[in-house]
Design an enzyme around this catalytic site. Structure first.
Site, short mmCIF file in Angstrom:
data_model
loop_
_atom_site.label_atom_id
_atom_site.label_comp_id
_atom_site.label_asym_id
_atom_site.label_seq_id
_atom_site.Cartn_x
_atom_site.Cartn_y
_atom_site.Cartn_z
CG ASP A 88 6.70 -12.10 3.63
OD1 ASP A 88 6.20 -13.22 2.98
OD2 ASP A 88 6.09 -11.74 4.62
CG ASN A 127 -10.65 -8.29 9.64
OD1 ASN A 127 -11.31 -8.58 10.81
ND2 ASN A 127 -10.30 -9.23 8.90
N GLY A 169 -4.53 -10.65 2.27
CA GLY A 169 -3.49 -9.79 2.30
C GLY A 169 -2.25 -10.18 3.44
CB VAL A 170 -0.04 -7.84 5.37
CG1 VAL A 170 -0.84 -6.96 6.10
CG2 VAL A 170 1.53 -7.89 6.13
CG ASP A 171 -5.45 -10.43 9.26
OD1 ASP A 171 -6.55 -10.07 9.18
OD2 ASP A 171 -4.67 -10.72 9.88
CB SER A 231 -5.50 1.69 5.07
OG SER A 231 -6.24 1.32 6.26
CB THR A 232 -1.82 1.31 0.96
OG1 THR A 232 -0.96 -0.08 0.87
CG2 THR A 232 -1.67 2.19 1.60
N GLY A 233 -3.97 -1.87 0.64
CA GLY A 233 -4.30 -2.88 -0.22
C GLY A 233 -5.82 -2.89 -0.24
CE1 TYR A 258 -10.53 -3.71 4.87
CE2 TYR A 258 -9.60 -2.46 6.70
CZ TYR A 258 -10.25 -3.55 6.38
OH TYR A 258 -10.96 -4.26 7.18
N1 APR Z 1 4.51 -8.27 3.76
C1 APR Z 1 4.54 -7.06 3.99
N2 APR Z 1 3.58 -6.27 3.15
C2 APR Z 1 2.59 -6.87 2.72
C3 APR Z 1 2.42 -8.42 2.72
C4 APR Z 1 3.67 -9.27 3.10
N3 APR Z 1 3.51 -10.46 3.43
N4 APR Z 1 1.57 -8.88 2.05
C5 APR Z 1 0.60 -7.84 1.54
N5 APR Z 1 1.26 -6.59 1.99
C6 APR Z 1 0.99 -5.21 1.77
C7 APR Z 1 0.01 -4.86 0.61
O1 APR Z 1 0.96 -5.05 -0.67
C8 APR Z 1 -0.41 -3.58 0.98
O2 APR Z 1 0.64 -2.69 0.51
O3 APR Z 1 0.31 -4.80 3.00
C9 APR Z 1 -0.39 -3.53 2.36
C10 APR Z 1 -1.57 -3.65 3.15
O4 APR Z 1 -2.43 -4.48 2.12
P1 APR Z 1 -3.84 -5.44 2.98
O5 APR Z 1 -2.99 -6.77 3.43
O6 APR Z 1 -4.92 -5.70 1.87
O7 APR Z 1 -4.39 -4.62 4.13
P2 APR Z 1 -5.33 -3.47 4.10
O8 APR Z 1 -5.49 -2.69 2.89
O9 APR Z 1 -5.11 -2.81 5.22
O10 APR Z 1 -6.87 -4.16 4.24
C11 APR Z 1 -7.02 -4.98 5.36
O11 APR Z 1 -7.39 -6.95 4.40
O12 APR Z 1 -6.39 -8.93 4.51
C12 APR Z 1 -7.77 -8.21 5.01
O13 APR Z 1 -8.15 -9.10 6.98
C13 APR Z 1 -7.45 -7.84 6.47
O14 APR Z 1 -10.03 -7.18 6.35
C14 APR Z 1 -8.51 -6.69 6.38
C15 APR Z 1 -8.19 -5.97 5.34
#
Ligand code: APR
Length: 177
Positions: free
Chosen positions: A15, A29, A37-39, A122-124, A126
């Site tokens: 994490d 974003n 997600g990570v945000d 971007s791999t979640g 997005y």
């Molecule tokens: N620690 C590390 N990696 C994480 C965590 C964490 N606590 N939580 C999620 N991840 C990973 C996900 O598994 C993925 O591999 O972070 C990567 C990015 O995924 P997202 O968080 O969905 O981000 P992204 O694909 O860039 O999309 C961004 O999602 O949360 C919203 O506000 C954000 O609109 C923006 C969009």
């Protein structure tokens, strides 16, 4: 955990909010006002002061990076970058993803930071395919590390075992064991 480039690159599973580094990178974003997600995880762990500071930033364009304090996080700073949404590859997504890594690293250098941790931008939500995003991340980090000796450690923090396998497989080829 696996190390490459004499320990300057680390691939680990966990994490990102637990990372004790100078800066963790947030996959934000364009509003920079939080999300899922990570945000969401970073904002929850940092506490409300992070959002208060983010409100002063005026958002960011895709590929840009902006820096704040880390507040309740172990990390001293958060570097917020906006990844591209994957639309199939025809909208300059690969270059924009490279910009996220490069601009985040250069912002760390400009602020005298020595250690930085990245999620897989971007791999979640997005939708950027891991097998395309991972080589971009590793190549860009390699290029910047070669040009910026002040950067001592870049961590790729993978949230799943599968993601870690993709990073280790690519890093072994691109960075040498
Ligand atoms: N620690 C590390 N990696 C994480 C965590 C964490 N606590 N939580 C999620 N991840 C990973 C996900 O598994 C993925 O591999 O972070 C990567 C990015 O995924 P997202 O968080 O969905 O981000 P992204 O694909 O860039 O999309 C961004 O999602 O949360 C919203 O506000 C954000 O609109 C923006 C969009």
């Amino acid at each position: 955990m696996r190390e490459f480039l004499k320990g300057r690159v680390v691939v680990t599973r966990g994490d990102i909010t637990d990372c004790d580094v100078d800066a963790i990178v947030n996959a934000a974003n364009r509003s920079l006002l939080g999300g899922g997600g990570v945000d969401g995880a970073i904002h929850r762990a940092a506490g409300p002061e992070l959002l208060e500071e983010c409100r002063t930033l005026g958002g960011a364009e895709t590929g840009e990076a902006k820096i704040t304090q880390g507040y309740r996080l172990k990390a001293r700073h958060v570097i917020h970058t906006v990844g591209p949404v994957w639309h199939g590859g025809g909208r300059n997504e690969e270059k924009l993803l490279e910009d996220c890594y490069r601009n985040s690293l250069m912002l760390a250098v400009e602020n005298g930071l020595k250690s930085i941790a990245f999620p897989s931008i971007s791999t979640g939500a997005y939708g950027f395919p891991m097998e395309k995003a991972t080589p971009i991340a590793i190549r860009t980090v390699k290029e910047v590390l070669e040009a910026e000796p002040s950067l001592e450690k870049v961590c790729f923090v993978c949230f799943s075992r599968d993601d870690m396998d993709v990073y280790v497989e690519n890093a072994s080829v691109m960075l040498g064991d």
